[in-house]
Design an enzyme around this catalytic site. Structure first.
Site, PDB file in Angstrom:
ATOM      1  CD  GLN A  86      -2.822   0.986   2.471  1.00  0.00           C
ATOM      2  OE1 GLN A  86      -2.732   0.057   3.249  1.00  0.00           O
ATOM      3  NE2 GLN A  86      -3.709   1.950   2.606  1.00  0.00           N
ATOM      4  CB  VAL A  88      -1.287   6.593   0.679  1.00  0.00           C
ATOM      5  CG1 VAL A  88      -1.677   7.583   1.762  1.00  0.00           C
ATOM      6  CG2 VAL A  88      -0.675   7.304  -0.524  1.00  0.00           C
ATOM      7  CG  HIS A  92      -6.891   5.452  -0.247  1.00  0.00           C
ATOM      8  ND1 HIS A  92      -5.862   4.770   0.362  1.00  0.00           N
ATOM      9  CD2 HIS A  92      -6.722   5.283  -1.571  1.00  0.00           C
ATOM     10  CE1 HIS A  92      -5.088   4.220  -0.564  1.00  0.00           C
ATOM     11  NE2 HIS A  92      -5.606   4.518  -1.755  1.00  0.00           N
ATOM     12  CG  HIS A  94      -8.554   4.816  -5.912  1.00  0.00           C
ATOM     13  ND1 HIS A  94      -7.528   5.323  -6.664  1.00  0.00           N
ATOM     14  CD2 HIS A  94      -7.964   4.251  -4.830  1.00  0.00           C
ATOM     15  CE1 HIS A  94      -6.376   5.084  -6.072  1.00  0.00           C
ATOM     16  NE2 HIS A  94      -6.616   4.424  -4.956  1.00  0.00           N
TER      17      HIS A  94
END
Length: 150
Positions: A86, A88, A92, A94
């Protein structure tokens, strides 16, 4: 697991029960015809809608809770860890909004996504092509995953 009479669909495709390894009244998880890596599965809403925003609040919650449950069990099963890559380290989602005319031909978006996937594949140095699996191979994988929820 659901009764033997339960039917599952994915868009226009009828999905054989043997490929579904987890289900709720509003969502289900099934093995992938062309997985990128082991454990690459699909979590779908029971009701067919074209867009995420078309899901009801209950369907949205159930879909995400199902994804979380499936993810946790498959990560443990496949011994997923920090090597997962991963970029970041923050959960999260997209979002890719579409609008009329963003691509000359509507299906060009898939070519753009495929191009990005190709670039990623080259970066990851994946030697093997993704190929369709047999129903038997997929059913065996679903059996393995189904056992994780017993």
């Amino acid at each position: 697991m659901e009764a033997e009479t339960t039917t599952y669909t994915f868009g226009p495709h009828k999905i054989d029960r043997s490929l579904v390894f987890y289900s709720t009244p509003l969502s289900f998880a099934m093995v992938n015809l062309r997985p990128v890596l082991p454990g690459h599965v699909l979590v779908c809403s029971r009701r067919e809608v074209k867009r995420f925003v078309d899901l009801s609040a209950d369907e949205t919650c159930d879909l995400w809770l199902t994804a979380k449950e499936v993810c946790g069990r498959l990560e443990r099963y496949h011994e997923d860890g920090p090597q997962a890559g991963q970029r970041v380290p923050h959960v999260h989602i997209h979002i890719l909004p579409r609008k009329s005319g963003d691509f000359e031909n509507n299906d060009e978006i898939y070519e753009a996504i495929n191009e990005k996937e190709k670039e990623l594949k080259e970066k990851l140095d994946l030697d093997k092509e993704r190929k369709d699996r047999t129903s038997e191979e997929m059913a065996r994988e679903a059996d393995e995953y189904r056992a994780l929820f017993l």
